[in-house]
Every structure is written in C-alpha cells, then in structure tokens.
Design an enzyme around this catalytic site. Structure first.
Site, short mmCIF file in Angstrom:
data_model
loop_
_atom_site.label_atom_id
_atom_site.label_comp_id
_atom_site.label_asym_id
_atom_site.label_seq_id
_atom_site.Cartn_x
_atom_site.Cartn_y
_atom_site.Cartn_z
CE LYS A 55 42.77 36.72 32.98
NZ LYS A 55 43.94 37.63 33.35
CE LYS A 122 50.32 41.41 43.22
NZ LYS A 122 50.51 40.80 42.17
CG HIS A 130 44.67 45.64 41.44
ND1 HIS A 130 45.04 44.57 40.94
CD2 HIS A 130 45.17 47.12 40.92
CE1 HIS A 130 46.41 45.38 40.36
NE2 HIS A 130 46.58 45.81 39.63
CD GLU A 149 41.84 43.14 38.38
OE1 GLU A 149 42.59 42.11 39.17
OE2 GLU A 149 42.61 43.75 37.38
CG HIS A 165 52.73 43.36 30.92
ND1 HIS A 165 51.67 42.38 31.20
CD2 HIS A 165 52.17 42.84 28.94
CE1 HIS A 165 50.97 41.64 30.66
NE2 HIS A 165 51.41 41.93 29.52
P1 0O2 Z 1 46.44 40.92 32.87
O1 0O2 Z 1 47.14 40.61 31.10
O2 0O2 Z 1 46.60 42.37 32.63
O3 0O2 Z 1 45.35 40.84 32.43
P2 0O2 Z 1 43.59 37.73 40.97
O4 0O2 Z 1 43.42 38.54 39.34
O5 0O2 Z 1 43.05 38.69 42.34
O6 0O2 Z 1 42.99 36.15 40.50
P3 0O2 Z 1 46.71 38.03 41.65
O7 0O2 Z 1 47.79 37.87 40.54
O8 0O2 Z 1 46.49 37.85 43.15
O9 0O2 Z 1 44.58 37.56 41.20
O10 0O2 Z 1 45.69 39.74 41.25
P4 0O2 Z 1 46.69 40.53 41.60
O11 0O2 Z 1 47.74 40.64 42.13
O12 0O2 Z 1 45.67 41.80 41.94
O13 0O2 Z 1 47.03 41.29 39.86
C1 0O2 Z 1 46.04 41.61 38.99
C2 0O2 Z 1 46.56 41.93 37.67
O14 0O2 Z 1 47.16 43.12 37.93
C3 0O2 Z 1 47.60 41.46 36.93
O15 0O2 Z 1 46.84 40.70 35.66
C4 0O2 Z 1 48.07 42.44 36.09
O16 0O2 Z 1 47.37 43.53 35.04
C5 0O2 Z 1 47.80 43.26 37.19
N1 0O2 Z 1 49.27 43.45 38.02
C6 0O2 Z 1 50.12 42.67 39.25
N2 0O2 Z 1 51.13 42.20 39.37
C7 0O2 Z 1 51.60 43.17 38.72
C8 0O2 Z 1 53.03 43.03 38.40
O17 0O2 Z 1 54.06 43.43 39.15
N3 0O2 Z 1 53.51 43.88 36.68
C9 0O2 Z 1 52.70 44.78 36.01
N4 0O2 Z 1 52.74 44.77 35.05
N5 0O2 Z 1 51.21 44.17 36.68
C10 0O2 Z 1 50.80 43.72 37.71
P5 0O2 Z 1 47.11 39.85 34.85
O18 0O2 Z 1 45.97 38.56 35.20
O19 0O2 Z 1 48.72 39.14 35.32
O20 0O2 Z 1 47.73 39.79 33.86
#
Ligand code: 0O2
Length: 215
Positions: A55, A122, A130, A149, A165
């Site tokens: 990240k 979701k 995950h 992760e 995204h």
């Molecule tokens: P990036 O740019 O992909 O790194 P946590 O990470 O556990 O602290 P959260 O939000 O509860 O926080 O985690 P979750 O729901 O497991 O989601 C984390 C990652 O899953 C996201 O990372 C995305 O990569 C992916 N993700 C979750 N929901 C969606 C969605 O609705 N659409 C898409 N395309 N991806 C999703 P980041 O940090 O958002 O971004």
C-alpha cells in the site's frame, strides 16, 4: 515479536517496507508452490495469476485518518491490515475455497480473520474471499510476525471489481444511482457466469473420467 520502532524516521519506514515486502515474497512463493504441486497431482492449475502490492504511504495515511488514528509507524502496523496485499485470481469459485484451505493448513501461517464476501456480498455487489494472515519473517536477529491481506476471487469477480473501482475513482465514490444499480446487476451476471462455468467444467471433468475409465 515487535518491530524496533524509531518513530517518524525514514529508517523505520524503510524497515517496515522491507518486512512487508518479505511477507509478500513468502506468501507469493507459498502460493506458487501450492499451484505447482496441484498441477503435478491433479494436472490442473487452480491459480490463474497472482498480483502483489505494498500500500502506498498516501493510502496508508488516508486509511489511518479515516479511522481517526495519527500517522505513526506503530499505528500503521497495528491498525492498517492491508499494507501488504496479495490478490489471487482463479478460474472457478471452488478453487477459491481450495486455495484458502491450503493456505490455512500451513503450520507457520496464522489466520487472523476471514471475510467471505462470496457468501455475503457487499451492497455494491462486490464479491471476493478475504483472509488476513500473519507470516513469520526471519531477520538476522529476530522474527517479525507480519500481516498480509489475501484476496481470492475468480477472473470474472476480478473483472467486475476493477471496473467498479475505476468507476468509483472517477466519481470519487459518488457514482450516479443508475450506474450503481447497473453494477449490482453486472455482479449478479458475474455470479451466474461463475456458476455456469463451474458446472460446465464439472460436467467435462466427469465425462473425461468416464472416458478414461472405459479405456
Ligand atoms: P485498495 O486500493 O484495494 O487497497 P480493512 O482493510 O479490514 O481495515 P475494510 O474496508 O473493512 O477495512 O476491509 P474490506 O471490506 O475487507 O475491504 C478491503 C479491500 O477490499 C479494499 O481495499 C478493496 O481492495 C476491496 N474492496 C472492498 N469492498 C470493495 C468494493 O465494493 N469494490 C471494490 N472494487 N473493491 C472492494 P481498499 O483499502 O479499499 O483499497
């Protein structure tokens, strides 16, 4: 064990990067070995491809801010679970659970949590499996348990997630309602496609087993 944290210094950030990068290498290698072994035993590769990323510091700081934490190295390690992220893309939904089990069965890996967005997608329509794991990284003078992760999804789920995204990025999270609805509909179609491809593949496997049995 703990990181030797010398807060806010470039050196400690470099150390964090080194350790998380090593964790990505460890998990990446484990996945490649499992895939090779699977190919050897079953003549089939469950993994299509793997993407690994660290990240960015901007993205880490944004996440800390969003969750009300100060931007310190300790807070990053403690509260940002996806500094090291690895995405595993498979052909079929059944491969996802197969890979997840194979990872969870490795003695040195600790599964910290699992979020199954395939069983419970979701609201956006997002589907993926995950796993938050920790893997020991052996440095010259200590062992650092490091979080990674792992996102496991099919090619079709990945196609959907990358388009969604991009759209979300373009509209800064506020896409028009009809586009959001279309995306939910696309997610439904993706699930249907995944299910059809899986049953087609199962039928083909069954037919070829029968043919081999007859010979
Ligand atoms: P990036 O740019 O992909 O790194 P946590 O990470 O556990 O602290 P959260 O939000 O509860 O926080 O985690 P979750 O729901 O497991 O989601 C984390 C990652 O899953 C996201 O990372 C995305 O990569 C992916 N993700 C979750 N929901 C969606 C969605 O609705 N659409 C898409 N395309 N991806 C999703 P980041 O940090 O958002 O971004």
């Amino acid at each position: 064990m703990e990181f030797r944290v010398n807060e806010e210094t470039v050196d400690s950030w470099k150390e964090v990067q080194l350790v998380y990068n090593s964790a990505l290498k460890e998990i990446g290698t484990k996945l490649e070995i499992l895939n090779d072994e699977f190919q050897h035993v079953h003549r089939y590769n469950p993994i299509e491809h793997i993407k690994a990323r660290l990240k960015t510091p901007e993205s880490i700081v944004k996440k800390l801010k969003k969750n009300g934490y100060e931007s310190t190295i300790n807070n990053m390690i403690e509260h940002v679970n996806d500094i090291a992220g690895i995405r595993v893309i498979c052909s079929f939904t059944s491969d996802i659970y197969r890979i997840a089990d194979m990872i969870a069965n490795q003695n040195d890996i600790k599964v910290l949590s699992v979020k199954d967005y395939i069983v419970s997608p979701k609201a956006s329509g997002y589907k993926s499996y995950h796993m938050l794991v920790s893997v020991p990284i052996f440095l010259s003078d200590r062992i650092v348990d490091t979080k990674v992760e792992i996102q496991i999804r099919t090619v079709a789920m990945d196609f959907w997630a990358s388009l969604e995204h991009k759209i979300n990025y373009k509209f800064e999270g506020n896409a028009p309602i009809h586009i959001k609805e279309e995306l939910v509909e696309c997610a439904r179609m993706v699930s249907e496609l995944d299910n059809k491809m899986l049953s087609l593949n199962e039928e083909v496997l069954k037919l070829s087993e029968e043919q081999n049995g007859v010979r």
